[in-house]
Design a protein around this motif. Structure first.
Motif, PDB file in Angstrom:
ATOM      1  N   LYS A 197     -37.985  21.587  32.732  1.00 31.60           N
ATOM      2  CA  LYS A 197     -36.956  22.464  33.280  1.00 31.60           C
ATOM      3  C   LYS A 197     -36.927  23.785  32.522  1.00 31.60           C
ATOM      4  CE  LYS A 197     -33.991  18.578  34.631  1.00 31.60           C
ATOM      5  NZ  LYS A 197     -32.654  17.933  34.445  1.00 31.60           N
ATOM      6  N   VAL A 198     -36.502  24.835  33.217  1.00 27.91           N
ATOM      7  CA  VAL A 198     -36.378  26.137  32.569  1.00 27.91           C
ATOM      8  C   VAL A 198     -35.377  26.028  31.429  1.00 27.91           C
ATOM      9  CG1 VAL A 198     -35.667  28.536  32.870  1.00 27.91           C
ATOM     10  CG2 VAL A 198     -36.981  27.398  34.666  1.00 27.91           C
ATOM     11  N   ARG A 199     -35.764  26.552  30.281  1.00 31.13           N
ATOM     12  CA  ARG A 199     -34.876  26.479  29.117  1.00 31.13           C
ATOM     13  C   ARG A 199     -33.596  27.288  29.351  1.00 31.13           C
ATOM     14  NH1 ARG A 199     -37.348  24.797  24.295  1.00 31.13           N
ATOM     15  NH2 ARG A 199     -39.634  24.644  24.355  1.00 31.13           N
ATOM     16  N   ALA A 200     -32.503  26.775  28.832  1.00 33.35           N
ATOM     17  CA  ALA A 200     -31.236  27.500  28.928  1.00 33.35           C
ATOM     18  C   ALA A 200     -31.236  28.720  28.019  1.00 33.35           C
ATOM     19  CB  ALA A 200     -30.070  26.584  28.566  1.00 33.35           C
ATOM     20  N   VAL A 201     -31.940  28.633  26.884  1.00 41.57           N
ATOM     21  CA  VAL A 201     -32.055  29.750  25.953  1.00 41.57           C
ATOM     22  C   VAL A 201     -33.524  29.906  25.569  1.00 41.57           C
ATOM     23  CG1 VAL A 201     -29.709  29.479  25.075  1.00 41.57           C
ATOM     24  CG2 VAL A 201     -31.582  28.272  23.958  1.00 41.57           C
ATOM     25  N   SER A 202     -33.873  31.081  25.089  1.00 47.14           N
ATOM     26  CA  SER A 202     -35.284  31.400  24.862  1.00 47.14           C
ATOM     27  C   SER A 202     -35.810  30.904  23.520  1.00 47.14           C
ATOM     28  CB  SER A 202     -35.491  32.911  24.955  1.00 47.14           C
ATOM     29  OG  SER A 202     -35.221  33.370  26.256  1.00 47.14           O
ATOM     30  N   LEU A 203     -37.082  30.578  23.531  1.00 49.08           N
ATOM     31  CA  LEU A 203     -37.806  30.194  22.332  1.00 49.08           C
ATOM     32  C   LEU A 203     -38.354  31.453  21.668  1.00 49.08           C
ATOM     33  CD1 LEU A 203     -38.841  27.549  20.899  1.00 49.08           C
ATOM     34  CD2 LEU A 203     -40.967  27.870  22.192  1.00 49.08           C
ATOM     35  N   GLY A 204     -38.250  31.529  20.337  1.00 49.28           N
ATOM     36  CA  GLY A 204     -38.679  32.717  19.626  1.00 49.28           C
ATOM     37  C   GLY A 204     -40.172  32.782  19.382  1.00 49.28           C
ATOM     38  N   ASP A 205     -40.599  33.896  18.818  1.00 43.56           N
ATOM     39  CA  ASP A 205     -42.008  34.152  18.525  1.00 43.56           C
ATOM     40  C   ASP A 205     -42.594  33.134  17.551  1.00 43.56           C
ATOM     41  OD1 ASP A 205     -44.446  36.039  18.099  1.00 43.56           O
ATOM     42  OD2 ASP A 205     -43.577  35.909  16.097  1.00 43.56           O
ATOM     43  N   ASP A 206     -41.744  32.530  16.715  1.00 51.68           N
ATOM     44  CA  ASP A 206     -42.251  31.550  15.747  1.00 51.68           C
ATOM     45  C   ASP A 206     -42.510  30.183  16.363  1.00 51.68           C
ATOM     46  OD1 ASP A 206     -39.702  30.586  16.133  1.00 51.68           O
ATOM     47  OD2 ASP A 206     -39.019  30.938  14.075  1.00 51.68           O
ATOM     48  N   GLY A 207     -42.159  30.019  17.632  1.00 56.35           N
ATOM     49  CA  GLY A 207     -42.416  28.766  18.329  1.00 56.35           C
ATOM     50  C   GLY A 207     -41.398  27.679  18.088  1.00 56.35           C
ATOM     51  N   THR A 208     -40.395  27.949  17.271  1.00 47.20           N
ATOM     52  CA  THR A 208     -39.381  26.933  16.971  1.00 47.20           C
ATOM     53  C   THR A 208     -37.954  27.436  17.135  1.00 47.20           C
ATOM     54  OG1 THR A 208     -39.446  27.492  14.607  1.00 47.20           O
ATOM     55  CG2 THR A 208     -40.884  25.705  15.360  1.00 47.20           C
ATOM     56  N   SER A 209     -37.714  28.709  16.855  1.00 48.81           N
ATOM     57  CA  SER A 209     -36.349  29.233  16.895  1.00 48.81           C
ATOM     58  C   SER A 209     -35.808  29.271  18.316  1.00 48.81           C
ATOM     59  CB  SER A 209     -36.302  30.648  16.297  1.00 48.81           C
ATOM     60  OG  SER A 209     -36.632  30.630  14.936  1.00 48.81           O
ATOM     61  N   LEU A 210     -34.541  28.886  18.448  1.00 43.51           N
ATOM     62  CA  LEU A 210     -33.862  28.940  19.736  1.00 43.51           C
ATOM     63  C   LEU A 210     -32.603  29.785  19.610  1.00 43.51           C
ATOM     64  CD1 LEU A 210     -34.069  25.204  20.885  1.00 43.51           C
ATOM     65  CD2 LEU A 210     -35.199  27.140  21.986  1.00 43.51           C
ATOM     66  N   GLY A 211     -32.417  30.665  20.564  1.00 47.60           N
ATOM     67  CA  GLY A 211     -31.199  31.449  20.588  1.00 47.60           C
ATOM     68  C   GLY A 211     -30.024  30.616  21.053  1.00 47.60           C
ATOM     69  N   ASP A 212     -28.892  31.287  21.262  1.00 43.93           N
ATOM     70  CA  ASP A 212     -27.684  30.581  21.708  1.00 43.93           C
ATOM     71  C   ASP A 212     -27.194  31.082  23.056  1.00 43.93           C
ATOM     72  OD1 ASP A 212     -25.813  28.497  20.901  1.00 43.93           O
ATOM     73  OD2 ASP A 212     -24.290  30.077  20.784  1.00 43.93           O
ATOM     74  N   ARG A 213     -27.898  32.095  23.595  1.00 47.86           N
ATOM     75  CA  ARG A 213     -27.497  32.638  24.890  1.00 47.86           C
ATOM     76  C   ARG A 213     -28.693  32.721  25.821  1.00 47.86           C
ATOM     77  NH1 ARG A 213     -23.789  37.749  22.918  1.00 47.86           N
ATOM     78  NH2 ARG A 213     -22.088  36.533  21.969  1.00 47.86           N
TER      79      ARG A 213
END
Length: 401
Positions: free
Chosen positions: A70-86
């Motif tokens: 499923k499409v993520r609710a928040v985006s994955l960062g450039d480091d491949g692990t970080s997730l935002g909150d919006r």
């Protein structure tokens, strides 16, 4: 070749109008911005660009999926692990948002008085005054593109001779002498690209209908979509237009948002918080803008455009709802006597608001109760607001047939 011949040729080129702009790879700031927008080299690990989270093929939203498909609710960062909150908002039609300021605006097709309060800006909380300010944020955000500072970003530009030539031609031969000036030029170029009609073509079925294109009559005038259109623009039956209509009805540049700020009682996205480890409340406007500290602004977020809304799920500032149908039922549940007391995605009652203060009850409790047919009709009308290039992304169902 003789050195004298080289000199002679140089003089000839100069006499014929040759200069640094002639050799630049990009002839305009918008063209340069288009390249920068898609350049993953401007992130720490060279994996992420503006277009990663604002994909031109996905109505300028982040269409990347998680392990569940499923499409993520928040985006994955450039480091491949970080997730935002919006949830990454669409960049479509973003150029029409006014600069962030306190002001007022006229409302249309609404029984409510005109709005007075904070307006416009970029991001869900308006913390960037305009497009240029917004463009400068993601490269330096550790949860996004992760660059250490502006100088690191400019060093990446200097690796590319085409960028060097174009920046010097478009912004001055000494542009790279000052890191801050160069970074401002970078954000200006991206902003200029975002002002082009690539982002705002105004060519949805709704727009084509306004222009008199009879080929879309069967879509717009279909009983379901037609009912949805009537409900949407009604002063009596719904509260949609109160916050989602910018101009008088029939405007050819309607963005379907008044750029107001409201707390509509959105619940926490518990799945996101479990994944990213964020604690505490997201208080929106009040928490993220130095100009706004009043407790009366807690929990408010900018009203988003409804253009392309049918193909830009998930919804709300934190991506807590997956379906457009759910969003409409969520609005209806604020009305006394609503039959939409259960979140159809969870099968249980709607969760409590993340911020219970300052909920816009005056606006939310305006209008009549919606039945299932009304909800379907509104979904069908909202589908007609999809830009023509994204119509292939619309759900393949018979809901609106």
């Amino acid at each position: 070749m003789s050195p004298w011949l080289v000199v002679a040729l140089s003089v000839l080129v100069s006499a014929c109008g040759g200069d640094s702009s002639d050799k630049a790879a990009f002839s305009s700031r918008a063209e340069l911005g288009e390249s920068l927008f898609a350049d993953t080299n401007l992130s720490l690990n060279r994996t992420q660009s503006c277009a990663t989270c604002h994909d031109p093929e996905r109505a300028f939203t982040d269409g990347r999926t998680g392990s569940d498909g499923k499409v993520r609710a928040v985006s994955l960062g450039d480091d491949g692990t970080s997730l935002g909150d919006r949830n990454a908002p669409t960049a479509s039609y973003a150029s029409f948002s006014p600069a962030f300021a306190f002001g007022s605006r006229s409302r249309f097709n609404s029984q409510q008085s005109d709005y007075e309060g904070w307006l416009g800006g970029q991001f869900h909380d308006g913390r960037a005054t305009d497009l240029q300010a917004q463009a400068g944020g993601p490269p330096l955000n550790p949860l996004e593109m992760g660059m250490a500072d502006r100088a690191a970003v400019i060093d990446r530009l200097l690796e590319n001779p085409d960028y060097v030539d174009s920046f010097e031609a478009l912004y001055g031969a000494d542009i790279f002498d000052d890191v801050d000036a160069a970074y401002q030029a970078l954000t200006d170029a991206i902003a200029e690209f975002e002002k082009t009609d690539v982002f705002a073509p105004f060519d949805s079925a709704y727009d084509r209908y306004l222009a008199g294109d009879t080929d879309v009559y069967d879509v717009i005038l279909h009983p379901k979509a037609a009912l949805g259109k009537t409900l949407f623009f009604s002063q009596q039956f719904t509260n949609c237009a109160t916050c989602h209509q910018l101009n008088a009805q029939g405007s050819k540049t309607e963005t379907f948002t008044g750029y107001e700020y409201h707390n509509i009682g959105v619940p926490v996205n518990q799945a996101v918080r479990a994944a990213n480890g964020v604690t505490g409340q997201d208080t929106g406007l009040q928490n993220n803008n130095e100009a706004v500290t009043a407790a009366s602004e807690r929990g408010k977020f900018k009203v988003p455009t409804l253009r392309n809304v049918a193909v830009t799920a998930p919804y709300m500032h934190n991506g807590v709802f997956a379906e457009l149908d759910t969003v409409i039922r969520f609005y209806d549940q604020h009305l006394t006597g609503s039959s939409n007391t259960i979140n159809p995605e969870t099968g249980v009652a709607w969760a409590n608001p993340e911020v219970a203060d300052n909920i816009s009850t005056t606006e939310l409790r305006d209008g009549s109760l919606l039945d299932d047919d009304d909800v379907t009709a509104l979904v069908c009308f909202l589908r007609t607001l999809t830009d023509s290039r994204y119509e292939a992304l619309l759900p393949e169902d018979n809901l609106c047939d």
